[in-house]
Design a protein around this motif. Structure first.
Motif, PDB file in Angstrom:
ATOM      1  N   ASP A  46       0.817  -1.220   0.000  1.00 28.64           N
ATOM      2  CA  ASP A  46       0.000   0.000   0.000  1.00 28.64           C
ATOM      3  C   ASP A  46       0.850   1.271   0.000  1.00 28.64           C
ATOM      4  OD1 ASP A  46      -2.337  -1.443  -0.050  1.00 28.64           O
ATOM      5  OD2 ASP A  46      -2.792  -1.167   2.083  1.00 28.64           O
ATOM      6  N   ILE A  47       1.955   1.235   0.727  1.00 28.90           N
ATOM      7  CA  ILE A  47       2.785   2.443   0.811  1.00 28.90           C
ATOM      8  C   ILE A  47       3.899   2.462  -0.239  1.00 28.90           C
ATOM      9  CG2 ILE A  47       2.281   2.853   3.242  1.00 28.90           C
ATOM     10  CD1 ILE A  47       4.982   1.681   3.967  1.00 28.90           C
ATOM     11  N   GLY A  48       4.011   1.395  -1.027  1.00 28.35           N
ATOM     12  CA  GLY A  48       4.996   1.365  -2.110  1.00 28.35           C
ATOM     13  C   GLY A  48       6.423   1.132  -1.653  1.00 28.35           C
ATOM     14  N   ASP A  49       6.602   0.448  -0.540  1.00 32.28           N
ATOM     15  CA  ASP A  49       7.944   0.161  -0.009  1.00 32.28           C
ATOM     16  C   ASP A  49       8.422  -1.166  -0.592  1.00 32.28           C
ATOM     17  OD1 ASP A  49      10.219  -0.521   1.437  1.00 32.28           O
ATOM     18  OD2 ASP A  49       9.382   0.091   3.366  1.00 32.28           O
ATOM     19  N   ARG A  50       9.119  -1.090  -1.732  1.00 33.43           N
ATOM     20  CA  ARG A  50       9.541  -2.307  -2.435  1.00 33.43           C
ATOM     21  C   ARG A  50      10.602  -3.087  -1.665  1.00 33.43           C
ATOM     22  NH1 ARG A  50       8.021  -3.070  -7.734  1.00 33.43           N
ATOM     23  NH2 ARG A  50      10.018  -3.976  -8.275  1.00 33.43           N
ATOM     24  N   LEU A  51      11.483  -2.394  -0.969  1.00 31.09           N
ATOM     25  CA  LEU A  51      12.482  -3.109  -0.184  1.00 31.09           C
ATOM     26  C   LEU A  51      11.818  -3.830   0.985  1.00 31.09           C
ATOM     27  CD1 LEU A  51      15.442  -3.816   0.046  1.00 31.09           C
ATOM     28  CD2 LEU A  51      15.793  -1.721   1.368  1.00 31.09           C
ATOM     29  N   GLY A  52      10.866  -3.181   1.635  1.00 35.40           N
ATOM     30  CA  GLY A  52      10.104  -3.839   2.698  1.00 35.40           C
ATOM     31  C   GLY A  52       9.338  -5.027   2.159  1.00 35.40           C
ATOM     32  N   GLU A  53       8.778  -4.860   0.976  1.00 33.95           N
ATOM     33  CA  GLU A  53       8.035  -5.945   0.334  1.00 33.95           C
ATOM     34  C   GLU A  53       8.971  -7.125   0.040  1.00 33.95           C
ATOM     35  OE1 GLU A  53       4.899  -6.503  -3.369  1.00 33.95           O
ATOM     36  OE2 GLU A  53       5.615  -4.498  -2.879  1.00 33.95           O
ATOM     37  N   ALA A  54      10.160  -6.830  -0.461  1.00 40.31           N
ATOM     38  CA  ALA A  54      11.128  -7.891  -0.741  1.00 40.31           C
ATOM     39  C   ALA A  54      11.502  -8.633   0.534  1.00 40.31           C
ATOM     40  CB  ALA A  54      12.383  -7.302  -1.390  1.00 40.31           C
ATOM     41  N   TYR A  55      11.782  -7.864   1.594  1.00 33.61           N
ATOM     42  CA  TYR A  55      12.172  -8.471   2.871  1.00 33.61           C
ATOM     43  C   TYR A  55      11.084  -9.409   3.377  1.00 33.61           C
ATOM     44  CZ  TYR A  55      13.278  -9.093   7.758  1.00 33.61           C
ATOM     45  OH  TYR A  55      13.539  -9.655   8.975  1.00 33.61           O
ATOM     46  N   ILE A  56       9.837  -8.934   3.335  1.00 30.26           N
ATOM     47  CA  ILE A  56       8.765  -9.738   3.901  1.00 30.26           C
ATOM     48  C   ILE A  56       8.436 -10.934   3.007  1.00 30.26           C
ATOM     49  CG2 ILE A  56       6.715  -8.564   3.002  1.00 30.26           C
ATOM     50  CD1 ILE A  56       7.324  -9.727   6.602  1.00 30.26           C
ATOM     51  N   LEU A  57       8.579 -10.789   1.699  1.00 31.14           N
ATOM     52  CA  LEU A  57       8.383 -11.940   0.809  1.00 31.14           C
ATOM     53  C   LEU A  57       9.415 -13.024   1.103  1.00 31.14           C
ATOM     54  CD1 LEU A  57       7.491 -10.083  -2.478  1.00 31.14           C
ATOM     55  CD2 LEU A  57       6.042 -11.766  -1.318  1.00 31.14           C
ATOM     56  N   LYS A  58      10.647 -12.615   1.359  1.00 29.05           N
ATOM     57  CA  LYS A  58      11.692 -13.584   1.743  1.00 29.05           C
ATOM     58  C   LYS A  58      11.322 -14.248   3.065  1.00 29.05           C
ATOM     59  CE  LYS A  58      16.095 -15.202   2.383  1.00 29.05           C
ATOM     60  NZ  LYS A  58      15.947 -15.832   3.704  1.00 29.05           N
ATOM     61  N   ALA A  59      10.846 -13.456   4.028  1.00 25.78           N
ATOM     62  CA  ALA A  59      10.448 -14.017   5.328  1.00 25.78           C
ATOM     63  C   ALA A  59       9.287 -14.988   5.170  1.00 25.78           C
ATOM     64  CB  ALA A  59      10.080 -12.888   6.291  1.00 25.78           C
ATOM     65  N   ILE A  60       8.319 -14.643   4.321  1.00 31.52           N
ATOM     66  CA  ILE A  60       7.196 -15.549   4.065  1.00 31.52           C
ATOM     67  C   ILE A  60       7.714 -16.836   3.429  1.00 31.52           C
ATOM     68  CG2 ILE A  60       5.132 -15.881   2.642  1.00 31.52           C
ATOM     69  CD1 ILE A  60       4.529 -12.858   3.125  1.00 31.52           C
ATOM     70  N   GLY A  61       8.634 -16.708   2.490  1.00 34.20           N
ATOM     71  CA  GLY A  61       9.234 -17.887   1.882  1.00 34.20           C
ATOM     72  C   GLY A  61       9.911 -18.774   2.912  1.00 34.20           C
ATOM     73  N   ASP A  62      10.592 -18.153   3.879  1.00 35.34           N
ATOM     74  CA  ASP A  62      11.253 -18.930   4.935  1.00 35.34           C
ATOM     75  C   ASP A  62      10.239 -19.722   5.756  1.00 35.34           C
ATOM     76  OD1 ASP A  62      13.666 -17.833   4.076  1.00 35.34           O
ATOM     77  OD2 ASP A  62      13.773 -16.371   5.712  1.00 35.34           O
ATOM     78  N   VAL A  63       9.124 -19.066   6.111  1.00 37.93           N
ATOM     79  CA  VAL A  63       8.091 -19.760   6.885  1.00 37.93           C
ATOM     80  C   VAL A  63       7.508 -20.910   6.058  1.00 37.93           C
ATOM     81  CG1 VAL A  63       5.818 -19.548   7.962  1.00 37.93           C
ATOM     82  CG2 VAL A  63       7.505 -17.752   8.290  1.00 37.93           C
ATOM     83  N   LEU A  64       7.219 -20.628   4.807  1.00 40.82           N
ATOM     84  CA  LEU A  64       6.653 -21.669   3.941  1.00 40.82           C
ATOM     85  C   LEU A  64       7.622 -22.844   3.787  1.00 40.82           C
ATOM     86  CD1 LEU A  64       4.997 -19.367   1.268  1.00 40.82           C
ATOM     87  CD2 LEU A  64       3.815 -20.800   2.955  1.00 40.82           C
ATOM     88  N   GLN A  65       8.912 -22.543   3.755  1.00 38.77           N
ATOM     89  CA  GLN A  65       9.911 -23.612   3.674  1.00 38.77           C
ATOM     90  C   GLN A  65       9.823 -24.490   4.925  1.00 38.77           C
ATOM     91  OE1 GLN A  65      13.940 -22.254   3.203  1.00 38.77           O
ATOM     92  NE2 GLN A  65      14.782 -24.280   3.428  1.00 38.77           N
ATOM     93  N   SER A  89      19.653  -4.114  -3.587  1.00 30.96           N
ATOM     94  CA  SER A  89      20.062  -4.704  -2.311  1.00 30.96           C
ATOM     95  C   SER A  89      20.786  -6.022  -2.572  1.00 30.96           C
ATOM     96  CB  SER A  89      18.852  -4.947  -1.408  1.00 30.96           C
ATOM     97  OG  SER A  89      19.261  -5.635  -0.240  1.00 30.96           O
ATOM     98  N   ARG A  90      22.101  -5.937  -2.628  1.00 29.22           N
ATOM     99  CA  ARG A  90      22.895  -7.119  -2.964  1.00 29.22           C
ATOM    100  C   ARG A  90      22.885  -8.165  -1.856  1.00 29.22           C
ATOM    101  NH1 ARG A  90      26.846  -6.083  -7.242  1.00 29.22           N
ATOM    102  NH2 ARG A  90      28.196  -7.472  -6.092  1.00 29.22           N
ATOM    103  N   LEU A  91      22.837  -7.732  -0.596  1.00 31.22           N
ATOM    104  CA  LEU A  91      22.769  -8.699   0.493  1.00 31.22           C
ATOM    105  C   LEU A  91      21.436  -9.439   0.459  1.00 31.22           C
ATOM    106  CD1 LEU A  91      23.985 -10.017   2.980  1.00 31.22           C
ATOM    107  CD2 LEU A  91      23.076  -8.119   4.345  1.00 31.22           C
ATOM    108  N   GLY A  92      20.349  -8.712   0.248  1.00 31.08           N
ATOM    109  CA  GLY A  92      19.045  -9.362   0.117  1.00 31.08           C
ATOM    110  C   GLY A  92      19.024 -10.320  -1.055  1.00 31.08           C
ATOM    111  N   GLU A  93      19.632  -9.896  -2.162  1.00 30.65           N
ATOM    112  CA  GLU A  93      19.713 -10.754  -3.339  1.00 30.65           C
ATOM    113  C   GLU A  93      20.478 -12.036  -3.016  1.00 30.65           C
ATOM    114  OE1 GLU A  93      21.548 -10.678  -7.891  1.00 30.65           O
ATOM    115  OE2 GLU A  93      21.480  -8.819  -6.745  1.00 30.65           O
TER     116      GLU A  93
END
Length: 167
Positions: A46-65, A89-93
């Motif tokens: 909603d707020i357009g925070d793509r880095l936050g979105e990336a972080y949380i998508l990774k976290a969701i992926g971790d939970v799903l794993q 974000s190379r570390l996130g990548e």
């Protein structure tokens, strides 16, 4: 969280949801963590925070794993990877590439992902992540592939890196 809601701070509310999700994940209450992460994801979008979105998508992926929902985890990781690349974000990548590598059924492909992550960790100078990658992921895959000498070499390199970390 109510405070952030009262003052209209959607980012603060999203970040609090993430922190609660992290604690729930740590407590092995993964379904509840997933709920909090999904709620945070909506705020970030909603707020357009793509880095936050990336972080949380990774976290969701971790939970799903952890929930053994591998296909869904990979889907989230792929979207997170694209966002991390878009935001630079190379570390996130690197972290996401490593997560994708771990889930690969094809060990050779998994090794390629982990080695690409290792290259990024090296480029950004993250010795801890390099060492962790070599110990837990790269060497493990090499052993499964029957490449013992390369696995031992990776572990020896991990030891060298660990000695360089000023802890």
């Amino acid at each position: 969280m109510a405070f952030y809601r009262d003052i209209g701070d959607r980012l603060g509310e999203a970040n609090t949801l993430v922190e609660i999700g992290d604690v729930l994940q740590f407590l092995d209450r993964r379904s509840e963590a997933l709920e909090r992460y999904e709620a945070a994801l909506a705020f970030y979008r909603d707020i357009g925070d793509r880095l936050g979105e990336a972080y949380i998508l990774k976290a969701i992926g971790d939970v799903l794993q952890f929930l053994d929902r591998r296909t869904e985890a990979l889907e989230r990781y792929e979207v997170a990877l694209a966002f991390y690349r878009d935001t630079g974000s190379r570390l996130g990548e690197a972290n996401t590439l490593q997560a994708i590598g771990i889930l690969q059924e094809n060990l050779t492909l998994g090794l390629e992902y982990c080695q690409t992550a290792l290259e990024l960790y090296t480029q950004i100078g993250d010795r801890y992540s390099q060492s962790r990658n070599l110990i837990y992921f790269t060497s493990e895959i090499l052993l499964k592939l029957g490449r013992q000498k390369e696995a031992v070499d990776a572990l020896n390199r991990a030891i060298e890196l660990a000695r360089e970390i000023p802890y």
